[in-house]
Design a protein around this motif. Structure first.
Motif, mmCIF file in Angstrom:
data_model
loop_
_atom_site.group_PDB
_atom_site.id
_atom_site.type_symbol
_atom_site.label_atom_id
_atom_site.label_comp_id
_atom_site.label_asym_id
_atom_site.label_seq_id
_atom_site.Cartn_x
_atom_site.Cartn_y
_atom_site.Cartn_z
ATOM 1 N N LYS A 59 0.831 -1.199 0.000
ATOM 2 C CA LYS A 59 0.000 0.000 0.000
ATOM 3 C C LYS A 59 0.868 1.252 0.000
ATOM 4 O O LYS A 59 0.526 2.260 -0.632
ATOM 5 C CB LYS A 59 -0.928 0.015 1.220
ATOM 6 N N ASP A 60 2.002 1.179 0.695
ATOM 7 C CA ASP A 60 2.914 2.322 0.708
ATOM 8 C C ASP A 60 3.377 2.669 -0.708
ATOM 9 O O ASP A 60 3.486 3.848 -1.066
ATOM 10 C CB ASP A 60 4.129 2.031 1.583
ATOM 11 N N ALA A 61 3.677 1.642 -1.503
ATOM 12 C CA ALA A 61 4.123 1.873 -2.875
ATOM 13 C C ALA A 61 3.024 2.550 -3.690
ATOM 14 O O ALA A 61 3.289 3.471 -4.479
ATOM 15 C CB ALA A 61 4.538 0.560 -3.530
ATOM 16 N N LEU A 62 1.792 2.114 -3.497
ATOM 17 C CA LEU A 62 0.665 2.708 -4.214
ATOM 18 C C LEU A 62 0.430 4.147 -3.755
ATOM 19 O O LEU A 62 0.266 5.057 -4.584
ATOM 20 C CB LEU A 62 -0.600 1.875 -3.988
ATOM 21 N N ILE A 63 0.428 4.370 -2.447
ATOM 22 C CA ILE A 63 0.195 5.710 -1.921
ATOM 23 C C ILE A 63 1.303 6.667 -2.350
ATOM 24 O O ILE A 63 1.057 7.842 -2.647
ATOM 25 C CB ILE A 63 0.073 5.677 -0.381
ATOM 26 N N SER A 64 2.542 6.173 -2.403
ATOM 27 C CA SER A 64 3.646 7.007 -2.868
ATOM 28 C C SER A 64 3.432 7.425 -4.317
ATOM 29 O O SER A 64 3.719 8.567 -4.693
ATOM 30 C CB SER A 64 4.976 6.251 -2.732
ATOM 31 N N ALA A 65 2.938 6.504 -5.134
ATOM 32 C CA ALA A 65 2.657 6.819 -6.543
ATOM 33 C C ALA A 65 1.527 7.836 -6.657
ATOM 34 O O ALA A 65 1.576 8.747 -7.495
ATOM 35 C CB ALA A 65 2.300 5.546 -7.298
ATOM 36 N N VAL A 66 0.519 7.691 -5.815
ATOM 37 C CA VAL A 66 -0.591 8.653 -5.807
ATOM 38 C C VAL A 66 -0.082 10.036 -5.433
ATOM 39 O O VAL A 66 -0.392 11.036 -6.086
ATOM 40 C CB VAL A 66 -1.697 8.208 -4.821
ATOM 41 N N LEU A 67 0.723 10.091 -4.375
ATOM 42 C CA LEU A 67 1.254 11.374 -3.901
ATOM 43 C C LEU A 67 2.094 12.038 -4.990
ATOM 44 O O LEU A 67 1.961 13.248 -5.244
ATOM 45 C CB LEU A 67 2.085 11.140 -2.645
ATOM 46 N N ALA A 68 2.959 11.258 -5.642
ATOM 47 C CA ALA A 68 3.802 11.810 -6.698
ATOM 48 C C ALA A 68 2.963 12.329 -7.859
ATOM 49 O O ALA A 68 3.258 13.385 -8.437
ATOM 50 C CB ALA A 68 4.779 10.744 -7.193
ATOM 51 N N THR A 69 1.900 11.616 -8.197
ATOM 52 C CA THR A 69 1.022 12.025 -9.299
ATOM 53 C C THR A 69 0.299 13.326 -8.981
ATOM 54 O O THR A 69 0.301 14.265 -9.776
ATOM 55 C CB THR A 69 -0.013 10.921 -9.602
ATOM 56 N N VAL A 70 -0.313 13.384 -7.805
ATOM 57 C CA VAL A 70 -1.092 14.570 -7.419
ATOM 58 C C VAL A 70 -0.177 15.783 -7.258
ATOM 59 O O VAL A 70 -0.505 16.883 -7.727
ATOM 60 C CB VAL A 70 -1.864 14.294 -6.108
ATOM 61 N N GLU A 71 0.960 15.593 -6.612
ATOM 62 C CA GLU A 71 1.884 16.720 -6.413
ATOM 63 C C GLU A 71 2.477 17.181 -7.737
ATOM 64 O O GLU A 71 2.695 18.382 -7.943
ATOM 65 C CB GLU A 71 2.982 16.326 -5.432
ATOM 66 N N GLY A 72 2.723 16.248 -8.652
ATOM 67 C CA GLY A 72 3.235 16.622 -9.967
ATOM 68 C C GLY A 72 2.232 17.470 -10.734
ATOM 69 O O GLY A 72 2.599 18.470 -11.368
ATOM 70 N N ARG A 73 0.970 17.095 -10.673
ATOM 71 C CA ARG A 73 -0.072 17.873 -11.342
ATOM 72 C C ARG A 73 -0.227 19.251 -10.702
ATOM 73 O O ARG A 73 -0.430 20.248 -11.403
ATOM 74 C CB ARG A 73 -1.409 17.116 -11.277
ATOM 75 N N LEU A 74 -0.124 19.299 -9.382
ATOM 76 C CA LEU A 74 -0.240 20.582 -8.689
ATOM 77 C C LEU A 74 0.940 21.487 -9.028
ATOM 78 O O LEU A 74 0.751 22.691 -9.284
ATOM 79 C CB LEU A 74 -0.309 20.345 -7.179
ATOM 80 N N ASP A 75 2.140 20.943 -9.042
ATOM 81 C CA ASP A 75 3.320 21.736 -9.403
ATOM 82 C C ASP A 75 3.168 22.312 -10.804
ATOM 83 O O ASP A 75 3.497 23.481 -11.049
ATOM 84 C CB ASP A 75 4.586 20.880 -9.342
ATOM 85 N N ALA A 76 2.688 21.486 -11.735
ATOM 86 C CA ALA A 76 2.509 21.948 -13.116
ATOM 87 C C ALA A 76 1.463 23.053 -13.190
ATOM 88 O O ALA A 76 1.616 24.031 -13.930
ATOM 89 C CB ALA A 76 2.103 20.775 -14.007
ATOM 90 N N ALA A 77 0.403 22.916 -12.401
ATOM 91 C CA ALA A 77 -0.672 23.918 -12.411
ATOM 92 C C ALA A 77 -0.200 25.246 -11.830
ATOM 93 O O ALA A 77 -0.655 26.317 -12.259
ATOM 94 C CB ALA A 77 -1.875 23.405 -11.618
ATOM 95 N N MET A 78 0.713 25.210 -10.867
ATOM 96 C CA MET A 78 1.171 26.427 -10.203
ATOM 97 C C MET A 78 2.281 27.145 -10.973
ATOM 98 O O MET A 78 2.570 28.304 -10.701
ATOM 99 C CB MET A 78 1.671 26.092 -8.792
ATOM 100 N N ALA A 79 2.899 26.455 -11.918
ATOM 101 C CA ALA A 79 4.012 27.050 -12.667
ATOM 102 C C ALA A 79 3.525 28.175 -13.571
ATOM 103 O O ALA A 79 2.362 28.213 -13.985
ATOM 104 C CB ALA A 79 4.705 25.976 -13.498
#
Length: 219
Positions: A59-79
């Protein structure tokens, strides 16, 4: 067009992983971290739980992937939009916070999922990932504030203190949900103005530059 088997397999696997991550985001947003079991995620994705463990062993591996995905999208949106250069440091801060607030409005489920992970995470690997992201975000914000201060556009506040307060407020902002779009945007505009005016050396609309000035009076 001929597709190599390995390439096709890789594409299919990437698509399946993306589907699982998206289904996890939806379960987290709707039911919370505690309810995000492989069984519920599999049901949402219309796949077997075993297929999840094939792509994400824990589950940690899945949650880490979710976190990376959501944060990546947020970073792109804020740029900054490509080809757009803000005219000043306060304008750059305003744009970043405005885009953050708009992303929260339009991608509320993703933000809710990220918030659930950050507040309820138990796995050490995910905790470390969250800590790394926070350190990176804080360091980038502190460096940005110092640059603005060197150019005389930000007040002489402690950069680390301001960064800590702002990042905490960004974590809480998604809770300010209004009933309609216009009200959400009004709240967002007030929130953005609050943090820009707090550090900018130029007054915001309808404000004087220095509250210590004897001609200044609170509204």
């Amino acid at each position: 067009m001929h597709t190599e088997p390995d390439a096709a397999g890789s594409f299919i696997e990437q698509a399946r992983r993306a589907q699982i991550v998206q289904s996890t985001i939806e379960v987290l947003a709707e039911q919370g971290y505690g309810a995000a079991s492989f069984a519920r995620i599999a049901q949402r994705a219309s796949i077997s739980p075993g297929l999840i463990t094939y792509h994400f062993q824990t589950k940690d591996a899945l949650i880490s992937a979710v976190l990376a995905t959501v944060e990546g999208r947020l970073d792109a949106a804020m740029a900054n939009p490509e080809g757009e250069e803000p005219e000043s440091y306060p304008a750059a801060l305003e744009g970043m916070l405005r885009r953050f607030a708009e992303h929260c409005r339009t991608h509320g489920g993703e933000i809710s999922a990220m918030t659930a992970i950050r507040r309820e995470v138990q796995g050490e690997a995910v905790r470390q990932a969250v800590a790394r992201t926070d350190r990176r975000g804080s360091a980038e914000l502190v460096a940005f504030i110092r640059e603005g201060q060197e150019h005389g556009q930000f007040r002489a506040v402690d950069p680390a203190l301001y960064a800590t307060v702002l990042m905490s407020a960004m974590g809480e902002f998604p809770r300010f949900r209004a009933d309609d779009v216009e009200e959400q945007r009004r709240v967002a505009a007030d929130w953005v103005s609050l943090f820009v005016n707090a550090i900018s050396t130029t007054a915001g609309p309808g404000e004087d530059t220095d509250p210590a000035d004897p001609t200044w009076s609170a509204p």
